[in-house]
Write a protein that holds these residues in place. Structure first.
Motif, PDB file in Angstrom:
ATOM      1  N   ALA A  28      -9.956   9.501 -15.923  1.00 15.92           N
ATOM      2  CA  ALA A  28      -9.462  10.835 -16.260  1.00 15.92           C
ATOM      3  C   ALA A  28      -8.033  11.078 -15.797  1.00 15.92           C
ATOM      4  O   ALA A  28      -7.311  11.865 -16.414  1.00 15.92           O
ATOM      5  CB  ALA A  28     -10.390  11.904 -15.680  1.00 15.92           C
ATOM      6  N   LEU A  29      -7.619  10.423 -14.718  1.00 11.93           N
ATOM      7  CA  LEU A  29      -6.260  10.599 -14.213  1.00 11.93           C
ATOM      8  C   LEU A  29      -5.631   9.249 -13.901  1.00 11.93           C
ATOM      9  O   LEU A  29      -6.240   8.409 -13.218  1.00 11.93           O
ATOM     10  CB  LEU A  29      -6.252  11.455 -12.935  1.00 11.93           C
ATOM     11  N   THR A  30      -4.438   9.032 -14.386  1.00 13.68           N
ATOM     12  CA  THR A  30      -3.655   7.861 -14.005  1.00 13.68           C
ATOM     13  C   THR A  30      -3.071   8.110 -12.608  1.00 13.68           C
ATOM     14  O   THR A  30      -3.114   9.236 -12.089  1.00 13.68           O
ATOM     15  CB  THR A  30      -2.495   7.649 -14.999  1.00 13.68           C
ATOM     16  N   PRO A  31      -2.516   7.079 -11.967  1.00 14.26           N
ATOM     17  CA  PRO A  31      -1.861   7.311 -10.673  1.00 14.26           C
ATOM     18  C   PRO A  31      -0.784   8.387 -10.733  1.00 14.26           C
ATOM     19  O   PRO A  31      -0.623   9.170  -9.787  1.00 14.26           O
ATOM     20  CB  PRO A  31      -1.273   5.931 -10.340  1.00 14.26           C
ATOM     21  N   GLN A  32      -0.043   8.457 -11.836  1.00 10.45           N
ATOM     22  CA  GLN A  32       0.982   9.504 -11.960  1.00 10.45           C
ATOM     23  C   GLN A  32       0.351  10.893 -11.939  1.00 10.45           C
ATOM     24  O   GLN A  32       0.901  11.832 -11.351  1.00 10.45           O
ATOM     25  CB  GLN A  32       1.776   9.306 -13.252  1.00 10.45           C
ATOM     26  N   GLY A  33      -0.806  11.027 -12.582  1.00 12.78           N
ATOM     27  CA  GLY A  33      -1.502  12.311 -12.568  1.00 12.78           C
ATOM     28  C   GLY A  33      -1.990  12.678 -11.177  1.00 12.78           C
ATOM     29  O   GLY A  33      -1.918  13.847 -10.758  1.00 12.78           O
ATOM     30  N   VAL A  34      -2.506  11.689 -10.454  1.00 11.06           N
ATOM     31  CA  VAL A  34      -2.953  11.921  -9.081  1.00 11.06           C
ATOM     32  C   VAL A  34      -1.783  12.376  -8.213  1.00 11.06           C
ATOM     33  O   VAL A  34      -1.900  13.304  -7.397  1.00 11.06           O
ATOM     34  CB  VAL A  34      -3.590  10.642  -8.506  1.00 11.06           C
ATOM     35  N   ARG A  35      -0.637  11.742  -8.400  1.00 12.56           N
ATOM     36  CA  ARG A  35       0.545  12.109  -7.610  1.00 12.56           C
ATOM     37  C   ARG A  35       0.893  13.596  -7.786  1.00 12.56           C
ATOM     38  O   ARG A  35       1.254  14.286  -6.834  1.00 12.56           O
ATOM     39  CB  ARG A  35       1.730  11.231  -8.012  1.00 12.56           C
ATOM     40  N   GLU A  36       0.785  14.076  -9.020  1.00  8.63           N
ATOM     41  CA  GLU A  36       1.104  15.477  -9.288  1.00  8.63           C
ATOM     42  C   GLU A  36       0.127  16.421  -8.588  1.00  8.63           C
ATOM     43  O   GLU A  36       0.526  17.457  -8.039  1.00  8.63           O
ATOM     44  CB  GLU A  36       1.099  15.742 -10.795  1.00  8.63           C
ATOM     45  N   LEU A  37      -1.175  16.076  -8.595  1.00  8.46           N
ATOM     46  CA  LEU A  37      -2.157  16.918  -7.922  1.00  8.46           C
ATOM     47  C   LEU A  37      -1.931  16.929  -6.413  1.00  8.46           C
ATOM     48  O   LEU A  37      -2.012  17.983  -5.763  1.00  8.46           O
ATOM     49  CB  LEU A  37      -3.577  16.430  -8.228  1.00  8.46           C
ATOM     50  N   VAL A  38      -1.676  15.756  -5.851  1.00  8.70           N
ATOM     51  CA  VAL A  38      -1.451  15.659  -4.408  1.00  8.70           C
ATOM     52  C   VAL A  38      -0.219  16.468  -4.008  1.00  8.70           C
ATOM     53  O   VAL A  38      -0.189  17.127  -2.956  1.00  8.70           O
ATOM     54  CB  VAL A  38      -1.315  14.182  -3.980  1.00  8.70           C
ATOM     55  N   ALA A  39       0.802  16.449  -4.854  1.00  9.09           N
ATOM     56  CA  ALA A  39       2.027  17.202  -4.561  1.00  9.09           C
ATOM     57  C   ALA A  39       1.764  18.709  -4.520  1.00  9.09           C
ATOM     58  O   ALA A  39       2.519  19.452  -3.880  1.00  9.09           O
ATOM     59  CB  ALA A  39       3.095  16.881  -5.605  1.00  9.09           C
ATOM     60  N   ARG A  40       0.689  19.158  -5.182  1.00 13.08           N
ATOM     61  CA  ARG A  40       0.325  20.578  -5.156  1.00 13.08           C
ATOM     62  C   ARG A  40      -0.574  20.923  -3.972  1.00 13.08           C
ATOM     63  O   ARG A  40      -1.055  22.042  -3.867  1.00 13.08           O
ATOM     64  CB  ARG A  40      -0.384  20.965  -6.455  1.00 13.08           C
ATOM     65  N   GLY A  41      -0.849  19.939  -3.106  1.00 13.96           N
ATOM     66  CA  GLY A  41      -1.668  20.195  -1.928  1.00 13.96           C
ATOM     67  C   GLY A  41      -3.132  19.861  -2.082  1.00 13.96           C
ATOM     68  O   GLY A  41      -3.928  20.070  -1.154  1.00 13.96           O
ATOM     69  N   HIS A  42      -3.549  19.329  -3.245  1.00 13.64           N
ATOM     70  CA  HIS A  42      -4.943  18.938  -3.447  1.00 13.64           C
ATOM     71  C   HIS A  42      -5.205  17.563  -2.840  1.00 13.64           C
ATOM     72  O   HIS A  42      -4.279  16.773  -2.613  1.00 13.64           O
ATOM     73  CB  HIS A  42      -5.271  18.900  -4.940  1.00 13.64           C
ATOM     74  N   ARG A  43      -6.473  17.274  -2.598  1.00 11.58           N
ATOM     75  CA  ARG A  43      -6.894  15.952  -2.128  1.00 11.58           C
ATOM     76  C   ARG A  43      -7.658  15.264  -3.251  1.00 11.58           C
ATOM     77  O   ARG A  43      -8.506  15.885  -3.898  1.00 11.58           O
ATOM     78  CB  ARG A  43      -7.776  16.074  -0.880  1.00 11.58           C
ATOM     79  N   VAL A  44      -7.367  13.990  -3.457  1.00  9.55           N
ATOM     80  CA  VAL A  44      -8.003  13.246  -4.549  1.00  9.55           C
ATOM     81  C   VAL A  44      -8.687  12.011  -3.970  1.00  9.55           C
ATOM     82  O   VAL A  44      -8.049  11.194  -3.292  1.00  9.55           O
ATOM     83  CB  VAL A  44      -6.979  12.826  -5.626  1.00  9.55           C
ATOM     84  N   TYR A  45      -9.994  11.886  -4.236  1.00 10.04           N
ATOM     85  CA  TYR A  45     -10.793  10.761  -3.757  1.00 10.04           C
ATOM     86  C   TYR A  45     -11.133   9.878  -4.951  1.00 10.04           C
ATOM     87  O   TYR A  45     -11.863  10.294  -5.855  1.00 10.04           O
ATOM     88  CB  TYR A  45     -12.065  11.264  -3.075  1.00 10.04           C
ATOM     89  N   VAL A  46     -10.578   8.672  -4.965  1.00 15.15           N
ATOM     90  CA  VAL A  46     -10.721   7.766  -6.101  1.00 15.15           C
ATOM     91  C   VAL A  46     -11.664   6.623  -5.714  1.00 15.15           C
ATOM     92  O   VAL A  46     -11.447   5.950  -4.695  1.00 15.15           O
ATOM     93  CB  VAL A  46      -9.351   7.192  -6.510  1.00 15.15           C
ATOM     94  N   GLU A  47     -12.686   6.418  -6.520  1.00 20.48           N
ATOM     95  CA  GLU A  47     -13.576   5.290  -6.268  1.00 20.48           C
ATOM     96  C   GLU A  47     -12.821   3.982  -6.473  1.00 20.48           C
ATOM     97  O   GLU A  47     -12.053   3.838  -7.428  1.00 20.48           O
ATOM     98  CB  GLU A  47     -14.784   5.333  -7.210  1.00 20.48           C
ATOM     99  N   ARG A  48     -13.038   3.041  -5.597  1.00 14.35           N
ATOM    100  CA  ARG A  48     -12.374   1.745  -5.710  1.00 14.35           C
ATOM    101  C   ARG A  48     -12.688   1.111  -7.072  1.00 14.35           C
ATOM    102  O   ARG A  48     -13.849   1.055  -7.477  1.00 14.35           O
ATOM    103  CB  ARG A  48     -12.805   0.809  -4.582  1.00 14.35           C
ATOM    104  N   GLY A  49     -11.655   0.666  -7.748  1.00 19.58           N
ATOM    105  CA  GLY A  49     -11.830   0.024  -9.045  1.00 19.58           C
ATOM    106  C   GLY A  49     -11.909   0.988 -10.212  1.00 19.58           C
ATOM    107  O   GLY A  49     -12.100   0.560 -11.359  1.00 19.58           O
ATOM    108  N   ALA A  50     -11.716   2.299  -9.966  1.00 17.87           N
ATOM    109  CA  ALA A  50     -11.886   3.288 -11.043  1.00 17.87           C
ATOM    110  C   ALA A  50     -10.943   3.050 -12.213  1.00 17.87           C
ATOM    111  O   ALA A  50     -11.298   3.280 -13.367  1.00 17.87           O
ATOM    112  CB  ALA A  50     -11.688   4.697 -10.493  1.00 17.87           C
ATOM    113  N   GLY A  51      -9.727   2.586 -11.927  1.00 14.53           N
ATOM    114  CA  GLY A  51      -8.749   2.431 -12.998  1.00 14.53           C
ATOM    115  C   GLY A  51      -8.475   1.008 -13.412  1.00 14.53           C
ATOM    116  O   GLY A  51      -7.589   0.768 -14.242  1.00 14.53           O
ATOM    117  N   GLU A  52      -9.242   0.057 -12.899  1.00 13.02           N
ATOM    118  CA  GLU A  52      -8.886  -1.353 -13.116  1.00 13.02           C
ATOM    119  C   GLU A  52      -8.972  -1.770 -14.573  1.00 13.02           C
ATOM    120  O   GLU A  52      -8.138  -2.548 -15.052  1.00 13.02           O
ATOM    121  CB  GLU A  52      -9.768  -2.262 -12.239  1.00 13.02           C
ATOM    122  N   ARG A  53      -9.957  -1.267 -15.321  1.00 12.11           N
ATOM    123  CA  ARG A  53     -10.085  -1.674 -16.729  1.00 12.11           C
ATOM    124  C   ARG A  53      -8.970  -1.087 -17.589  1.00 12.11           C
ATOM    125  O   ARG A  53      -8.713  -1.578 -18.682  1.00 12.11           O
ATOM    126  CB  ARG A  53     -11.446  -1.253 -17.291  1.00 12.11           C
TER     127      ARG A  53
END
Length: 353
Positions: A28-53
């Motif tokens: 649902a979110l690429t690393p760039q998308g995660v970066r934007e959420l984190v910059a807004r003060g949110h915390r993002v927990y990504v399961e290992r391997g979620a984006g590998e495929r």
């Protein structure tokens, strides 16, 4: 807020000629998308391997500010859990009570017990296919555009021997091209029409709304357009080499336009691409998978954009992120997210009334 991003594990077996299986590789979110959420003060927990495929390594998520966690933590720590495919009952058990679950849910055709399990846990369930502002559904539109553009490459392969009759979509000088009939002139249908025209096929586009056909004529001027009637369906289906089901009603089961008797009139080896299978399918013979029935090769693969997970993940992030960035302490306060709600804290929303 705490966002969870789990790894998708759904897969669908397909014929050996096309590979062993298709796995859902979108995220649902690429690393760039995660970066934007984190910059807004949110915390993002990504399961290992979620984006590998999709080609996004764990290291990229870490660099973006995410915390890499286990499967249980990605579901359990998220106040908002961002999935792609509809969750399984096992995945629902991992969610915290009262959490907000987002994904392509299509609950109108969900398996028995899933909706009840969501309600019992007090979940809020938001479908990407319904999110947007008024009639605009940008996430659904993006995925429909991808599926439509992929239609010729899928159909072309299914028309090849040994699965198909050994036909080239474009034909050759002195040899007519394939006849492609597209049912539905929405985003997917128009994208498919343009793509098939670009591949050299003859395209016929049918819809019940004249305004949709007028827009399609502007976007795909080489397509022959016609209003759907029963007599036209019978006539067009009989000569179609490729039949594309692109009819859908957001939040509802797709209308069944094609009976068994009608499909039995198709040429042997012809192809049905039922892109409405996510919402039940447009044919009586449609069920998830790729198979032959009544002499017709059925391509009824849910979530076709999963075949191009990298492109689809970028498109999903581009259309989803602007809404997520409006979230402060409650996603249901964002009108576009609330519009997509099937359930609000366990209570049925308007899409299930």
């Amino acid at each position: 807020m705490d966002f969870g991003l789990p790894k998708e594990r759904t897969s669908l077996k397909i014929p050996p000629a096309l590979g062993e299986e298709v796995q859902e590789g979108r995220v649902a979110l690429t690393p760039q998308g995660v970066r934007e959420l984190v910059a807004r003060g949110h915390r993002v927990y990504v399961e290992r391997g979620a984006g590998e495929r999709a080609g996004f390594p764990d290291a990229a998520y870490e660099e973006a500010g995410a915390s890499l966690v286990s499967r249980e933590e990605a579901f359990g720590r998220g106040e908002v859990v961002l999935k792609v495919a509809r969750p399984t009952l096992h995945e629902l058990a991992l969610l915290r009570p009262g959490a907000t679950l987002m994904g392509f849910l299509h609950l109108a055709v969900a398996e028995t017990g899933l909706l009840e399990a969501m309600a019992e846990k007090g979940l809020s369930a938001i479908g990407y296919e319904l999110m947007g502002e008024g009639p605009r559904r940008p996430i659904l539109k993006a995925m429909s555009e991808i599926a439509g553009r992929m239609a010729p490459q899928i159909a072309g392969r299914l028309l090849e021997a040994p699965l198909g009759p050994g036909m080239l979509l474009s034909g050759l000088p002195g040899i007519p091209p394939a006849d492609v009939v597209v049912l539905g002139a929405g985003t997917l249908g128009r994208a498919a029409a343009r793509a098939f025209l670009g591949a050299g096929a003859s395209v016929y586009l049918l819809d019940k709304e004249l305004s949709a056909l007028e827009e399609a004529s502007r976007e795909a001027p080489g397509a022959i357009t016609a209003l759907i009637t029963q007599s036209r369906l019978e006539r067009y289906v009989a000569f179609a080499d490729v039949l594309v089901g692109a009819v859908a009603v957001p939040g509802e089961r797709a209308p069944v336009l094609l009976s068994r008797e009608l499909l039995a009139r198709m040429r042997r080896g012809s192809v049905l691409l039922d892109f409405a299978i996510d919402q039940g399918g447009v044919a009586e013979t449609s069920r998830p998978g790729i198979y032959q029935e009544l002499g017709v090769t059925h391509f009824c693969l849910p979530n076709v954009p999963a075949l191009v997970p990298r492109t689809a993940s970028h498109a999903l992030t581009a259309t989803l992120l602007p809404f997520l960035l409006q979230v402060e302490d409650d996603p249901l306060k964002v009108p576009a997210l609330r519009q997509g709600a099937y359930l609000l804290l366990g209570q049925k929303g308007g899409h299930l009334e």
